[in-house]
Scaffold this motif. Structure first.
Motif, mmCIF file in Angstrom:
data_model
loop_
_atom_site.group_PDB
_atom_site.id
_atom_site.type_symbol
_atom_site.label_atom_id
_atom_site.label_comp_id
_atom_site.label_asym_id
_atom_site.label_seq_id
_atom_site.Cartn_x
_atom_site.Cartn_y
_atom_site.Cartn_z
ATOM 1 N N ASN A 208 0.854 -1.198 0.000
ATOM 2 C CA ASN A 208 0.000 0.000 0.000
ATOM 3 C C ASN A 208 0.883 1.239 0.000
ATOM 4 O O ASN A 208 1.503 1.559 1.003
ATOM 5 N N ALA A 209 0.950 1.959 -1.129
ATOM 6 C CA ALA A 209 1.905 3.048 -1.275
ATOM 7 C C ALA A 209 1.480 4.289 -0.510
ATOM 8 O O ALA A 209 2.309 5.048 -0.058
ATOM 9 N N GLY A 210 0.175 4.582 -0.359
ATOM 10 C CA GLY A 210 -0.259 5.801 0.308
ATOM 11 C C GLY A 210 -0.215 6.978 -0.654
ATOM 12 O O GLY A 210 -0.891 6.999 -1.665
ATOM 13 N N VAL A 211 0.622 7.969 -0.331
ATOM 14 C CA VAL A 211 0.778 9.163 -1.154
ATOM 15 C C VAL A 211 2.185 9.151 -1.745
ATOM 16 O O VAL A 211 3.162 9.077 -0.990
ATOM 17 N N THR A 212 2.267 9.224 -3.063
ATOM 18 C CA THR A 212 3.552 9.160 -3.750
ATOM 19 C C THR A 212 3.789 10.439 -4.520
ATOM 20 O O THR A 212 2.920 10.878 -5.283
ATOM 21 N N GLN A 213 4.952 11.043 -4.345
ATOM 22 C CA GLN A 213 5.301 12.275 -5.045
ATOM 23 C C GLN A 213 6.477 12.024 -5.980
ATOM 24 O O GLN A 213 7.432 11.333 -5.624
ATOM 25 N N THR A 214 6.407 12.611 -7.170
ATOM 26 C CA THR A 214 7.531 12.594 -8.101
ATOM 27 C C THR A 214 7.682 13.952 -8.764
ATOM 28 O O THR A 214 6.688 14.620 -9.053
ATOM 29 N N PRO A 215 8.927 14.400 -9.016
ATOM 30 C CA PRO A 215 10.173 13.777 -8.569
ATOM 31 C C PRO A 215 10.455 14.103 -7.106
ATOM 32 O O PRO A 215 9.783 14.945 -6.513
ATOM 33 N N LYS A 216 11.454 13.477 -6.528
ATOM 34 C CA LYS A 216 11.840 13.759 -5.148
ATOM 35 C C LYS A 216 12.795 14.945 -5.055
ATOM 36 O O LYS A 216 12.840 15.652 -4.036
ATOM 37 N N PHE A 217 13.562 15.158 -6.087
ATOM 38 C CA PHE A 217 14.512 16.278 -6.136
ATOM 39 C C PHE A 217 14.486 16.874 -7.540
ATOM 40 O O PHE A 217 14.354 16.154 -8.521
ATOM 41 N N ARG A 218 14.647 18.216 -7.579
ATOM 42 C CA ARG A 218 14.720 18.864 -8.890
ATOM 43 C C ARG A 218 15.424 20.197 -8.720
ATOM 44 O O ARG A 218 15.195 20.917 -7.733
ATOM 45 N N VAL A 219 16.281 20.505 -9.695
ATOM 46 C CA VAL A 219 16.947 21.811 -9.728
ATOM 47 C C VAL A 219 16.510 22.512 -11.009
ATOM 48 O O VAL A 219 16.605 21.929 -12.102
ATOM 49 N N LEU A 220 16.039 23.724 -10.878
ATOM 50 C CA LEU A 220 15.568 24.505 -12.025
ATOM 51 C C LEU A 220 16.343 25.815 -12.118
ATOM 52 O O LEU A 220 16.861 26.313 -11.107
ATOM 53 N N LYS A 221 16.352 26.375 -13.307
ATOM 54 C CA LYS A 221 16.855 27.717 -13.482
ATOM 55 C C LYS A 221 15.672 28.675 -13.457
ATOM 56 O O LYS A 221 14.552 28.316 -13.830
ATOM 57 N N THR A 222 15.905 29.909 -13.043
ATOM 58 C CA THR A 222 14.851 30.918 -13.027
ATOM 59 C C THR A 222 14.179 31.004 -14.381
ATOM 60 O O THR A 222 14.860 31.079 -15.415
ATOM 61 N N GLY A 223 12.839 30.972 -14.364
ATOM 62 C CA GLY A 223 12.080 31.079 -15.603
ATOM 63 C C GLY A 223 11.663 29.754 -16.206
ATOM 64 O O GLY A 223 10.770 29.715 -17.066
ATOM 65 N N GLN A 224 12.273 28.656 -15.779
ATOM 66 C CA GLN A 224 11.887 27.344 -16.291
ATOM 67 C C GLN A 224 10.560 26.919 -15.671
ATOM 68 O O GLN A 224 10.143 27.427 -14.633
ATOM 69 N N SER A 225 9.926 25.968 -16.333
ATOM 70 C CA SER A 225 8.663 25.445 -15.818
ATOM 71 C C SER A 225 8.820 23.977 -15.439
ATOM 72 O O SER A 225 9.734 23.298 -15.913
ATOM 73 N N MET A 226 7.937 23.516 -14.564
ATOM 74 C CA MET A 226 7.958 22.112 -14.203
ATOM 75 C C MET A 226 6.640 21.734 -13.547
ATOM 76 O O MET A 226 5.852 22.612 -13.159
ATOM 77 N N THR A 227 6.407 20.439 -13.439
ATOM 78 C CA THR A 227 5.209 19.911 -12.801
ATOM 79 C C THR A 227 5.602 18.856 -11.781
ATOM 80 O O THR A 227 6.406 17.970 -12.074
ATOM 81 N N LEU A 228 5.006 18.978 -10.597
ATOM 82 C CA LEU A 228 5.144 17.952 -9.560
ATOM 83 C C LEU A 228 3.883 17.095 -9.586
ATOM 84 O O LEU A 228 2.765 17.621 -9.651
ATOM 85 N N LEU A 229 4.095 15.783 -9.510
ATOM 86 C CA LEU A 229 2.970 14.864 -9.559
ATOM 87 C C LEU A 229 2.744 14.231 -8.203
ATOM 88 O O LEU A 229 3.700 13.793 -7.541
ATOM 89 N N CYS A 230 1.482 14.158 -7.791
ATOM 90 C CA CYS A 230 1.104 13.484 -6.562
ATOM 91 C C CYS A 230 0.056 12.431 -6.896
ATOM 92 O O CYS A 230 -0.911 12.724 -7.601
ATOM 93 N N ALA A 231 0.258 11.231 -6.389
ATOM 94 C CA ALA A 231 -0.702 10.148 -6.601
ATOM 95 C C ALA A 231 -1.023 9.492 -5.266
ATOM 96 O O ALA A 231 -0.112 9.233 -4.470
ATOM 97 N N GLN A 232 -2.321 9.243 -5.023
ATOM 98 C CA GLN A 232 -2.729 8.557 -3.805
ATOM 99 C C GLN A 232 -3.615 7.372 -4.147
ATOM 100 O O GLN A 232 -4.411 7.440 -5.086
ATOM 101 N N ASP A 233 -3.460 6.307 -3.359
ATOM 102 C CA ASP A 233 -4.198 5.079 -3.656
ATOM 103 C C ASP A 233 -5.178 4.742 -2.537
ATOM 104 O O ASP A 233 -5.542 3.571 -2.355
ATOM 105 N N MET A 234 -5.605 5.760 -1.779
ATOM 106 C CA MET A 234 -6.514 5.543 -0.648
ATOM 107 C C MET A 234 -7.942 5.982 -0.960
ATOM 108 O O MET A 234 -8.792 6.013 -0.070
ATOM 109 N N ASN A 235 -8.189 6.349 -2.208
ATOM 110 C CA ASN A 235 -9.518 6.779 -2.641
ATOM 111 C C ASN A 235 -10.007 8.016 -1.868
ATOM 112 O O ASN A 235 -11.209 8.183 -1.621
ATOM 113 N N HIS A 236 -9.076 8.879 -1.492
ATOM 114 C CA HIS A 236 -9.430 10.090 -0.759
ATOM 115 C C HIS A 236 -9.994 11.144 -1.691
ATOM 116 O O HIS A 236 -9.534 11.316 -2.827
ATOM 117 N N GLU A 237 -10.996 11.873 -1.170
ATOM 118 C CA GLU A 237 -11.600 12.944 -1.945
ATOM 119 C C GLU A 237 -10.736 14.199 -1.960
ATOM 120 O O GLU A 237 -10.603 14.878 -2.957
#
Lengths: 118, 115
Positions: A1-30
């Motif tokens: 049972n993974a619970g709440v999983t976040q990716t990535p765990k580490f990231r380095v960006l330069k000013t002005g760059q864009s990125m997306t953090l992903l969160c996934a949960q397997d507990m059927n929470h609203e």
């Protein structure tokens, strides 16, 4: 049972760059949440969602966007990263169970995503 | 505005030396108070929920209590593995009518237990 999983765990960006953090949960929470944690500031709510297809602003939403296209996923986006967004980001989820004012509604957190913006 | 204040910011104890952490709050309409433990580099881990003044919860060496203005986390005979940051959070009614309840966190107490 993974619970709440976040990716990535580490990231380095330069000013002005864009990125997306992903969160996934397997507990059927609203409910799902994105927090940032900075030294001396505690956990501050960025955005939250009370269900699939819905999002709302939290305490510090500026510079961030979110989407909840699927119940189990909650995405946090930075369109143009700034050094002030260097932080540790935590995703959390909670249920909407009844039985009292807050029963069963404790937040379950992921392990965090450490973001550095240069 | 909802406020949660934790004290002390840091606490250093000898193994076996009991103590208490404090969480004072100013909110309108408390719907629950949470205690979390956070280890370095990890996400907060849920410990307890307290709902009303006078309520107490226990888990191993930890005991949480609640009054109308504050909560205490008592640590009895701590061990080095109890070293962590302990976070307090309050849940209150949020905006809108959808049942969402806002959670506000304190800045935490960093506990170090020395062998």
């Amino acid at each position: 049972n993974a619970g709440v999983t976040q990716t990535p765990k580490f990231r380095v960006l330069k000013t002005g760059q864009s990125m997306t953090l992903l969160c996934a949960q397997d507990m059927n929470h609203e409910y799902m949440y994105w927090y940032r944690q900075d030294p001396g500031m505690g956990l501050r709510l960025i955005h939250y969602s009370v269900g699939e297809g819905t999002t709302a602003k939290g305490e510090v939403p500026d510079g961030y966007n979110v989407s909840r296209l699927k119940k189990q996923n909650f995405l946090l986006g930075l369109e143009s990263a700034a050094p002030s967004q260097t932080s540790v980001y935590f995703c959390a989820s909670s249920s909407t169970s009844s039985g009292g004012p807050a029963r069963g509604r404790e937040l379950f957190f992921g392990e965090g995503s450490r973001l550095t913006v240069l | 505005e909802d406020q949660v204040t934790q004290s002390p910011e840091a606490l250093r104890l000898q193994e076996g030396e009991s103590s208490s952490l404090n969480c004072s709050y100013t909110v309108s309409g408390l719907r629950g108070l949470f205690w979390y433990r956070q280890d370095p580099g990890k996400g907060p881990e849920f410990l307890f929920t307290l709902y009303s003044a006078g309520e107490e919860k226990e888990k191993e060496r930890l005991k949480a209590t609640l009054t109308k203005k504050e909560s205490f986390l008592h640590i009895t005979a701590p061990k080095p593995e109890d070293s962590a940051t302990y976070l307090c959070a309050v849940r209150v009614h949020g905006p809108g009518s959808g049942g969402y309840q806002k959670v506000t966190f304190g800045t935490g107490t960093k506990l170090q237990v020395i062998p």
